[in-house]
Design a protein around this motif. Structure first.
Motif, PDB file in Angstrom:
ATOM      1  N   HIS A  89       0.834  -1.198   0.000  1.00 58.59           N
ATOM      2  CA  HIS A  89       0.000   0.000   0.000  1.00 58.59           C
ATOM      3  C   HIS A  89       0.872   1.254   0.000  1.00 58.59           C
ATOM      4  N   GLU A  90       1.872   1.281   0.864  1.00 61.18           N
ATOM      5  CA  GLU A  90       2.728   2.461   0.959  1.00 61.18           C
ATOM      6  C   GLU A  90       3.540   2.669  -0.309  1.00 61.18           C
ATOM      7  N   ARG A  93       1.193   4.231  -2.827  1.00 57.01           N
ATOM      8  CA  ARG A  93       0.910   5.624  -2.471  1.00 57.01           C
ATOM      9  C   ARG A  93       2.085   6.535  -2.814  1.00 57.01           C
ATOM     10  N   GLU A  97       2.888   9.882  -5.260  1.00 60.20           N
ATOM     11  CA  GLU A  97       3.464  11.135  -4.789  1.00 60.20           C
ATOM     12  C   GLU A  97       4.771  11.469  -5.495  1.00 60.20           C
ATOM     13  N   ALA A 104       0.324   4.442  -9.851  1.00 65.96           N
ATOM     14  CA  ALA A 104      -0.256   4.221  -8.527  1.00 65.96           C
ATOM     15  C   ALA A 104      -1.638   3.584  -8.643  1.00 65.96           C
ATOM     16  N   SER A 129      -6.830   1.837   1.760  1.00 65.52           N
ATOM     17  CA  SER A 129      -6.444   1.581   0.367  1.00 65.52           C
ATOM     18  C   SER A 129      -7.510   2.084  -0.599  1.00 65.52           C
ATOM     19  N   GLU A 132      -6.943   5.829  -0.955  1.00 64.89           N
ATOM     20  CA  GLU A 132      -5.807   6.179  -1.814  1.00 64.89           C
ATOM     21  C   GLU A 132      -6.095   5.855  -3.279  1.00 64.89           C
ATOM     22  N   TRP A 136      -5.756   8.743  -6.176  1.00 66.16           N
ATOM     23  CA  TRP A 136      -4.870   8.669  -7.348  1.00 66.16           C
ATOM     24  C   TRP A 136      -5.645   8.500  -8.643  1.00 66.16           C
TER      25      TRP A 136
END
Length: 221
Positions: A89-90, A93, A97, A104, A129, A132, A136
């Motif tokens: 997930h990170e 994300r 960014e 993403a 999730s 996000e 995105w």
């Protein structure tokens, strides 16, 4: 060591990601020495260090650390382990960014069914999730779909996580932002005025997220 980990977490949640990253950085070698480099708690500290680095603005370094950590978690914990999916997930994300919103979206498209299968459709991490993914999707150029996703997600977050939890408020803010982006400025302003009052009460007037809502409201009015 658990107390030090908790201190770093709440320092970041209170609006100081730089100090949170420094606390994780100082804790990491201790956990590596005492627990070993592949212990689950050591991996958690590595994840949190990368997370707070990104929150403090160093997305490039954070993304590199997360990609390295993901390979380690897949090897040590397995590809479907909840902690592995958290790092996936990170990664997704922070890819957004770093300037690749379409990539993403693709990563979250792959991740969402796995998280739902492993955690369930009402688990807080799965809802994060979904948030996000909506964010995105909008950044990749489909604002209308982002608005629809966030409208569906917000009442679910309120029911599952509580109406005034910080992450619920983040979804509220994103819904207002994308509503304004798609031309519904009146509704966005109404949402932001209410949200600003809530964020000032819950987070404090000086918290970065409160400032984010205040700034957006000022731009729209």
């Amino acid at each position: 060591m658990h107390s030090r980990q908790n201190l770093s977490f709440w320092t970041g949640e209170a609006g100081d990601p730089v100090m949170a990253a420094e606390l994780c950085q100082s804790l990491l070698p201790v956990r590596q020495r005492v627990l070993g480099p592949e212990h689950v708690d050591t991996l958690t500290t590595r994840h949190r260090y990368a997370y707070w680095l990104a929150e403090a603005g160093d997305t490039a370094t954070a993304l590199l650390l997360l990609q390295q950590l993901l390979q380690m978690k897949e090897r040590c914990l397995g590809a479907d382990h909840p902690d592995t999916l958290t790092t996936r997930h990170e990664v997704a994300r922070r890819v957004g960014e770093a300037g690749e919103p379409a990539r993403a979206v693709a990563l979250f498209t792959e991740l969402l069914p796995l998280r739902e299968q492993v955690l369930g459709s009402r688990h807080c991490s799965f809802l994060t999730s979904r948030h996000e993914f909506a964010r995105w999707t909008g950044e990749a150029g489909d604002g209308e779909s982002a608005v629809q996703m966030l409208r569906e997600l917000l009442p679910l977050r309120r029911a599952v996580q509580g109406p005034y939890r910080p992450r619920t408020l983040t979804t509220w803010h994103e819904l207002a932002r994308w509503s304004a982006h798609c031309g519904d400025v009146g509704s966005a302003v109404e949402m932001l005025r209410e949200l600003l009052s809530v964020r000032e009460t819950v987070l404090g007037a000086r918290h970065p997220h409160t400032g984010e809502t205040r700034e957006l409201l000022s731009r729209l009015t």
